[in-house]
Design a protein around this motif. Structure first.
Motif, PDB file in Angstrom:
ATOM      1  N   ALA A 257       0.826  -1.236   0.002  1.00  8.73           N
ATOM      2  CA  ALA A 257       0.031   0.152   0.071  1.00  8.73           C
ATOM      3  C   ALA A 257       0.897   1.206  -0.026  1.00  8.73           C
ATOM      4  O   ALA A 257       1.886   1.261   0.556  1.00  8.73           O
ATOM      5  N   PRO A 258       0.461   2.322  -0.666  1.00 11.40           N
ATOM      6  CA  PRO A 258       0.991   3.459  -0.339  1.00 11.40           C
ATOM      7  C   PRO A 258       1.509   4.038   1.022  1.00 11.40           C
ATOM      8  O   PRO A 258       0.575   3.867   1.840  1.00 11.40           O
ATOM      9  N   PRO A 259       2.507   4.447   1.332  1.00 13.91           N
ATOM     10  CA  PRO A 259       3.022   4.821   2.651  1.00 13.91           C
ATOM     11  C   PRO A 259       1.913   5.885   3.123  1.00 13.91           C
ATOM     12  O   PRO A 259       1.517   7.054   2.228  1.00 13.91           O
ATOM     13  N   ARG A 260       1.303   6.007   4.469  1.00 18.84           N
ATOM     14  CA  ARG A 260       0.543   7.012   4.721  1.00 18.84           C
ATOM     15  C   ARG A 260       1.350   8.438   4.800  1.00 18.84           C
ATOM     16  O   ARG A 260       2.604   8.286   5.224  1.00 18.84           O
ATOM     17  N   ASP A 261       0.563   9.419   5.206  1.00 20.03           N
ATOM     18  CA  ASP A 261       1.176  10.823   5.354  1.00 20.03           C
ATOM     19  C   ASP A 261       1.770  10.549   6.953  1.00 20.03           C
ATOM     20  O   ASP A 261       0.730  10.466   7.604  1.00 20.03           O
ATOM     21  N   PRO A 262       2.725  10.952   7.295  1.00 19.95           N
ATOM     22  CA  PRO A 262       2.977  10.849   8.734  1.00 19.95           C
ATOM     23  C   PRO A 262       2.309  11.887   9.494  1.00 19.95           C
ATOM     24  O   PRO A 262       1.865  11.608  10.954  1.00 19.95           O
ATOM     25  N   ARG A 263       1.583  12.823   8.875  1.00 18.70           N
ATOM     26  CA  ARG A 263       0.716  13.718   9.534  1.00 18.70           C
ATOM     27  C   ARG A 263      -0.566  13.219   9.615  1.00 18.70           C
ATOM     28  O   ARG A 263      -1.446  13.765  10.487  1.00 18.70           O
ATOM     29  N   ASP A 264      -0.853  12.070   9.008  1.00 20.98           N
ATOM     30  CA  ASP A 264      -2.376  11.583   8.933  1.00 20.98           C
ATOM     31  C   ASP A 264      -2.553  10.610  10.150  1.00 20.98           C
ATOM     32  O   ASP A 264      -2.198   9.433   9.890  1.00 20.98           O
ATOM     33  N   ARG A 265      -3.073  11.080  11.470  1.00 20.97           N
ATOM     34  CA  ARG A 265      -3.555  10.304  12.329  1.00 20.97           C
ATOM     35  C   ARG A 265      -4.847  10.562  12.389  1.00 20.97           C
ATOM     36  O   ARG A 265      -5.264  11.175  13.355  1.00 20.97           O
TER      37      ARG A 265
ATOM     38  N   ARG B  28       6.196   2.113  -5.335  1.00 13.76           N
ATOM     39  CA  ARG B  28       5.491   1.316  -4.317  1.00 13.76           C
ATOM     40  C   ARG B  28       6.721   0.403  -3.499  1.00 13.76           C
ATOM     41  O   ARG B  28       6.683   0.390  -2.352  1.00 13.76           O
ATOM     42  N   ILE B  29       7.077  -0.356  -4.278  1.00 10.59           N
ATOM     43  CA  ILE B  29       8.133  -1.481  -3.661  1.00 10.59           C
ATOM     44  C   ILE B  29       9.104  -0.851  -3.202  1.00 10.59           C
ATOM     45  O   ILE B  29       9.656  -1.272  -1.914  1.00 10.59           O
ATOM     46  N   LEU B  30      10.041   0.150  -3.483  1.00  9.35           N
ATOM     47  CA  LEU B  30      11.034   0.818  -2.837  1.00  9.35           C
ATOM     48  C   LEU B  30      10.456   1.614  -1.494  1.00  9.35           C
ATOM     49  O   LEU B  30      11.117   1.397  -0.479  1.00  9.35           O
ATOM     50  N   ALA B  31       9.383   2.209  -1.691  1.00  4.05           N
ATOM     51  CA  ALA B  31       8.850   2.874  -0.373  1.00  4.05           C
ATOM     52  C   ALA B  31       8.707   2.049   0.635  1.00  4.05           C
ATOM     53  O   ALA B  31       8.911   2.166   1.910  1.00  4.05           O
ATOM     54  N   ASP B  32       8.162   0.630   0.445  1.00  5.81           N
ATOM     55  CA  ASP B  32       7.902  -0.502   1.192  1.00  5.81           C
ATOM     56  C   ASP B  32       9.264  -0.904   1.732  1.00  5.81           C
ATOM     57  O   ASP B  32       9.480  -1.165   3.110  1.00  5.81           O
ATOM     58  N   ALA B  33      10.166  -1.239   0.972  1.00  3.40           N
ATOM     59  CA  ALA B  33      11.893  -1.576   1.691  1.00  3.40           C
ATOM     60  C   ALA B  33      12.061  -0.537   2.425  1.00  3.40           C
ATOM     61  O   ALA B  33      12.765  -0.693   3.579  1.00  3.40           O
ATOM     62  N   VAL B  34      12.148   0.941   2.221  1.00  4.92           N
ATOM     63  CA  VAL B  34      12.669   1.837   3.085  1.00  4.92           C
ATOM     64  C   VAL B  34      11.880   1.672   4.658  1.00  4.92           C
ATOM     65  O   VAL B  34      12.385   1.811   5.429  1.00  4.92           O
ATOM     66  N   ALA B  35      10.444   1.790   4.403  1.00  5.21           N
ATOM     67  CA  ALA B  35       9.706   1.543   5.596  1.00  5.21           C
ATOM     68  C   ALA B  35      10.101   0.137   6.297  1.00  5.21           C
ATOM     69  O   ALA B  35      10.178   0.367   7.569  1.00  5.21           O
ATOM     70  N   ARG B  36      10.265  -0.563   5.889  1.00  5.54           N
ATOM     71  CA  ARG B  36      10.671  -1.849   6.540  1.00  5.54           C
ATOM     72  C   ARG B  36      11.848  -1.812   7.044  1.00  5.54           C
ATOM     73  O   ARG B  36      12.176  -2.163   8.326  1.00  5.54           O
TER      74      ARG B  36
END
Length: 438
Positions: free
Chosen positions: A252-260, A393-401
């Protein structure tokens, strides 16, 4: 402790920012290699083209002798600080002369396209394990998920334990003793049977007469496969005659860190464990197959363009309106398989319907093929996603993980520090009962 000093060392990934460079790692390909192996070059082209569109620098890396740490060092990485007897031991990740996490430039991610060649299934998870030991961000699933999904018998057992339906089946690893793990599996599982090596991918071993209607044919097929894939058990499953579906899943697309949305939610808004996006469900149709010809996506259907199976095996995307309940159930099972197997980044789950129309999971594919003509990218295109969007998307997930793993390690070190401080604190001096000690 050295462990604590390493864990608290500043990391380029603790700061926000974009991926600046991607090392596209893949298995080397020679002129005599099986087409299921050489197909990785088409994946490299797609990923490299997408990265160019995203404006990210690309380095292509053919991993020689399956020792990715040595190849990363040859890219200009600084020697590691370990030595004989140090972390990692000699000749492996973390030993002297091998790459360290800080050796690659900040903003670098490894896009892991290393696949297992025929007869070497351990290469796939071992490469991810080396990247984990090096502490590098890399695409796709981790070592544990890759090993689990590579072993079809282990995958079947886990899915069944989680309540995910799989075809009736079992293990066969010898023919001399009809007892446990022998031919007795044919007595427990009703025919017809489909036999395949337990740890190969790309339909290796699913050639010729892969579906057997009689015990004699099954035993002959088992003897052939055990000879061709020594040291590897076989999966024996009941051949399901219904429709075949593929569900591709993308992080999934990473969430905006400000989105709580819910301040009580303890999850990190950038948590890579968000449910993945299910791409449009594909169906494999077997057009004009003659009676008696098994309707399976075997080796010929994937890799032999001159064969009948290749030209008459067609991928289509069923109408949501016509098949809404079935497609919803396929997506539900695919998500359950993703969670159970611990996949990351991207994956594909293959399903087959039985005589009653009930879907069963055939296989879970971590890091499926990303060639432009493969099923995953076809589903992404059907969803309106470009190759650049998929790779992003795949790269963003790699960084988040990677960030999540670093935070978890730091938390573990902090807990260890607190435990050691409590242990080393001087004991309180308590007064004796009845007065002050003299």
């Amino acid at each position: 402790m050295e462990l604590k000093s390493r864990a608290h060392r500043p990391s380029p990934w603790t700061r926000p920012g974009k991926v600046a460079r991607v090392v596209v790692a893949h298995n080397p390909v020679g002129p005599a290699d099986d087409p299921s192996t050489s197909d990785v070059l088409a994946q490299v082209e797609l990923v490299a083209g997408a990265l160019a569109e995203l404006g990210i620098a690309v380095t292509r890396l053919a991993v020689a002798d399956w020792r990715i740490w040595e190849d990363l060092e040859r890219l200009g990485a600084a020697p590691g600080r370990g030595g004989p007897g140090g972390p990692g031991g000699p000749g492996g990740p973390g030993s002297r002369g091998t790459a360290r996490p800080a050796a690659l430039a900040p903003g670098t991610v490894v896009f892991n396209l290393v696949e297992a060649p025929p007869g070497m299934p351990g290469v796939h998870p071992a490469t991810a394990a080396a990247l984990e030991l090096l502490g590098l961000p890399f695409s796709g699933s981790g070592a544990a998920a890759l090993w689990l999904s590579t072993d079809k018998l282990a995958t079947r057992a886990l899915l069944a334990a989680e309540g995910v339906p799989v075809p009736p089946g079992g293990r066969l690893d010898h023919l001399g003793d009809p007892g446990a793990c022998g031919a007795a599996v044919l007595d427990r599982v009703p025919p017809p049977w489909i036999l395949k090596p337990a740890c190969e991918d790309a339909s290796l071993g699913l050639d010729g007469d892969a579906v057997c209607a009689t015990r004699a044919a099954a035993l002959a097929r088992a003897a052939e496969l055990l000879r061709r894939f020594p040291g590897q058990p076989l999966v024996v499953e009941r051949y399901l005659p219904g429709r075949e579906l593929n569900v591709s899943l993308l992080a999934a697309p990473p969430r905006d860190p400000r989105d709580r949305r819910d301040p009580r939610d303890p999850r990190d808004p950038g948590d890579h464990r968000q449910p993945p996006m299910t791409l449009p469900v594909a169906e494999i149709e077997f057009e004009d197959y003659p009676p008696g010809m098994p309707r399976i996506v075997g080796y010929e259907a994937k890799w032999q363009p001159e064969s009948f199976a290749y030209t008459h095996t067609v991928r289509r995307f069923p109408s949501e309106a016509a098949d809404a309940p079935l497609l919803a159930e396929a997506r539900r099972l695919a998500l359950a398989a993703w969670r159970a197997c611990g996949l990351s980044g991207y994956g594909r789950v293959d399903l087959r319907l039985d005589e009653r129309g009930v879907p069963h999971v055939l296989e879970v594919n971590a890091n499926p093929c990303l060639a432009a003509d493969a099923g995953f990218m076809a589903a992404a295109e059907e969803a309106g996603l470009s190759a650049a969007e998929v790779v992003s998307r795949i790269l963003a997930d790699a960084v988040a993980r990677h960030r999540a793993a670093r935070r978890e390690r730091a938390d573990q070190v902090d807990r260890l520090d607190r435990r050691e401080r409590r242990r080393d604190a001087p004991a309180a001096v308590l007064p004796l009962a009845g007065g002050v000690a003299s």
